[in-house]
Design an enzyme around this catalytic site. Structure first.
Site, short mmCIF file in Angstrom:
data_model
loop_
_atom_site.label_atom_id
_atom_site.label_comp_id
_atom_site.label_asym_id
_atom_site.label_seq_id
_atom_site.Cartn_x
_atom_site.Cartn_y
_atom_site.Cartn_z
N ARG A 1 0.84 -1.19 0.00
CA ARG A 1 0.00 0.00 0.00
C ARG A 1 0.87 1.25 0.00
O ARG A 1 1.76 1.40 0.84
CB ARG A 1 -0.82 -0.02 1.28
N THR B 1 -1.01 7.62 -1.11
CA THR B 1 -2.25 7.55 -1.91
C THR B 1 -3.18 6.42 -1.47
O THR B 1 -4.33 6.39 -1.87
CB THR B 1 -1.90 7.31 -3.39
N ASP C 1 -5.58 -9.43 11.05
CA ASP C 1 -4.64 -9.50 9.93
C ASP C 1 -4.19 -10.96 9.77
O ASP C 1 -3.49 -11.51 10.62
CB ASP C 1 -3.43 -8.60 10.20
N ASP D 1 -0.33 -11.52 9.64
CA ASP D 1 0.32 -11.28 10.94
C ASP D 1 0.05 -12.44 11.90
O ASP D 1 0.96 -12.89 12.61
CB ASP D 1 -0.21 -9.98 11.58
N1 URA Z 1 -6.26 -8.24 5.23
C1 URA Z 1 -6.33 -8.93 6.40
O1 URA Z 1 -5.47 -9.74 6.71
N2 URA Z 1 -7.39 -8.69 7.22
C2 URA Z 1 -8.37 -7.81 6.91
O2 URA Z 1 -9.31 -7.67 7.69
C3 URA Z 1 -8.25 -7.11 5.69
C4 URA Z 1 -7.21 -7.33 4.87
#
Ligand code: URA
Length: 200
Positions: A93, A97, A191, A194
């Site tokens: 990302r 922007t 996530d 993660d």
């Molecule tokens: N990517 C993720 O791992 N979790 C989300 O909620 C959105 C994008």
């Protein structure tokens, strides 16, 4: 079984080892179920007792995990689509922007009839999915040969991809209603990368 595995993945108290196992098992179910979208050839075979009708995949498959978290679907899919070529698309990302920016792409040669299975466990806004799909289509891959596979998707992400590429098939274990202001899927599971890789 998908609902039980999703419950384990969604629960914030699930430890990493159990999370990884559930992700692998759910990925395996999705890999098997994705074959419903792929063309098959019928043939006749002999059982020890008689003849029977069999089927096999008509065309080769290419797997394209979107980095980073697409990697966690790669192994279960490689177990089902043995010998499939694997391409990678890496997007990050842009902090200014908020648009997805390509930082890595390595796609094997794709034959005109090959199936392309794009792997990304979470479809949130659909922005990175859309960007990855554009890259694949720019190489000449046909929309109708692509299946986009995810574990959880926000409805708006699915709508965005379907609007941009109406011939692409999207296969998701569950669709969640919304995104929060940080663009996380709600209720989602946090996530995925993660929690899987331990980088929370
Ligand atoms: N990517 C993720 O791992 N979790 C989300 O909620 C959105 C994008």
């Amino acid at each position: 079984m998908k609902d039980i595995l999703l419950t384990i993945l969604r629960n914030k108290d699930t430890a990493r080892a159990e999370f990884r196992t559930a992700a692998y098992k759910l990925g395996s179910i999705l890999a098997a179920e994705t074959s419903q979208f792929l063309q098959k050839d019928s043939f006749s075979l002999k059982t020890p007792v008689d003849t029977a009708n069999g089927v096999k995949l008509k065309n080769d498959c290419i797997l394209v995990p979107i980095l980073r978290s697409g990697i966690l679907l790669m192994e279960p899919f490689m177990n089902y689509y043995q010998g499939a070529g694997v391409g990678f698309v890496g997007l990050r990302r842009d902090e200014e922007t908020a648009d997805p920016k390509l930082y890595y792409s390595n796609i094997p040669k794709v034959g005109s009839e090959d199936n392309v299975l794009v792997l990304d466990p979470m479809i949130a806004t659909g922005g990175s999915g859309e960007a990855a799909l554009k890259i694949l289509l720019d190489t000449g891959i046909k929309e109708e040969k692509i299946v986009f596979v995810a574990v959880i998707a926000a409805q708006e992400g699915v709508d965005r991809i379907q609007k941009a590429f109406p011939k692409i098939k999207i296969y998701v274990a569950q669709i969640d209603p919304e995104l929060n202001d940080k663009k996380f899927i709600v209720p989602g599971l946090g996530d995925f990368g993660d929690r899987y890789f331990g980088t929370e």
